[in-house]
Design a protein around this motif. Structure first.
Motif, PDB file in Angstrom:
ATOM      1  N   THR A 114     -14.778  25.242  58.139  1.00  0.00           N
ATOM      2  CA  THR A 114     -14.975  26.640  58.507  1.00  0.00           C
ATOM      3  C   THR A 114     -13.666  27.402  58.324  1.00  0.00           C
ATOM      4  O   THR A 114     -12.616  26.955  58.773  1.00  0.00           O
ATOM      5  CB  THR A 114     -15.432  26.751  59.971  1.00  0.00           C
ATOM      6  OG1 THR A 114     -16.632  26.004  60.126  1.00  0.00           O
ATOM      7  CG2 THR A 114     -15.678  28.197  60.357  1.00  0.00           C
ATOM      8  N   ASP A 141     -24.040  33.733  54.840  1.00  0.00           N
ATOM      9  CA  ASP A 141     -23.766  32.302  54.920  1.00  0.00           C
ATOM     10  C   ASP A 141     -22.978  31.875  53.695  1.00  0.00           C
ATOM     11  O   ASP A 141     -22.921  32.596  52.693  1.00  0.00           O
ATOM     12  CB  ASP A 141     -25.083  31.512  55.050  1.00  0.00           C
ATOM     13  CG  ASP A 141     -25.771  31.332  53.717  1.00  0.00           C
ATOM     14  OD1 ASP A 141     -25.992  30.185  53.318  1.00  0.00           O
ATOM     15  OD2 ASP A 141     -26.084  32.355  53.075  1.00  0.00           O
ATOM     16  N   THR A 200     -31.783  39.354  60.243  1.00  0.00           N
ATOM     17  CA  THR A 200     -31.472  38.365  59.214  1.00  0.00           C
ATOM     18  C   THR A 200     -32.497  38.460  58.104  1.00  0.00           C
ATOM     19  O   THR A 200     -33.686  38.676  58.354  1.00  0.00           O
ATOM     20  CB  THR A 200     -31.469  36.931  59.788  1.00  0.00           C
ATOM     21  OG1 THR A 200     -32.755  36.634  60.343  1.00  0.00           O
ATOM     22  CG2 THR A 200     -30.403  36.775  60.854  1.00  0.00           C
TER      23      THR A 200
END
Length: 221
Positions: A114, A141, A200
């Motif tokens: 990450t 993402d 989303t």
């Protein structure tokens, strides 16, 4: 949990104190001993002088019992190397690296590390506040497939149920900010004036989704 942090600048010291406030144990690594002064006299964790990618230094910081590792020094190369050592040598699953170069950040994100690309994040935050709703998402993402958008309740949809909004737009409302509080929509929830929708959707569906949002609902059954 035990967390090892490499870098005791403003980010590292703030992160260390925040974790201690939440009753986690923390070890902080920095190559400059003077940097530990940022932690303040109330810090109870370990302070380890050295390079955060050095395995012996990491051992002193308790990497073998650590649940997470954060590389937040001012150098991309050091952060990348340290993150990979923590992940690949010591098997730490929760690894975060501060990367200033957004191109590199995306590469390491795909490798399972990450990343926080500071300059890109700041620029994106400014863009989201300058551009119309939907022009730039809050989040994508790492694969670029899914996006999270924040938008004020569209006027044509006020008074309509969230379930119909989702069905017709082809998205999901993750949560709604209403009167200063977050709420999870149910089948009976209705979009109200002043709501902020966190939506989303697939990236490739975004142009069509915003056409439907702007157009308003078809007749509901």
């Amino acid at each position: 949990m035990h967390v090892v942090i490499m870098g005791c600048g403003r980010v590292g010291s703030t992160l260390a104190r925040s974790l201690e406030d939440r009753n986690h144990t923390v070890s902080v690594i920095d190559s400059e001993p003077d940097a530990f002064r940022r932690l303040g006299p109330g810090f109870n964790g370990d302070k380890v002088t050295g390079q955060g990618f050095d395995q012996e230094v990491l051992e002193k910081a308790g990497i073998r019992r650590a649940d997470a590792f954060a590389a937040v020094s001012s150098g991309d190369n050091s952060n990348i190397i340290a993150a990979r050592v923590a992940r690949e040598t010591f098997g730490i699953q929760q690894v975060v690296a501060r990367i200033y170069d957004p191109g590199r950040a995306e590469v390491y994100q795909r490798l399972g590390i990450t990343t926080v690309a500071t300059v890109k994040w700041t620029a994106d935050q400014v863009l989201r506040r300058l551009l119309p709703a939907g022009a730039e998402p809050d989040f994508r993402d790492p694969s670029g497939t899914i996006r999270l958008d924040q938008l004020p309740a569209p006027e044509p949809w006020i008074g309509h149920r969230t379930v119909h909004f989702q069905e017709q737009v082809g998205c999901r409302i993750a949560w709604i900010d209403r009167l200063g509080e977050g709420m999870l929509p149910t089948r009976e929830s209705v979009i109200q004036e002043g709501d902020i929708l966190h939506v989303t959707m697939r990236e490739d569906n975004a142009p069509r989704a915003y056409q439907v949002i702007d157009r308003g609902p078809d007749d509901e059954s």
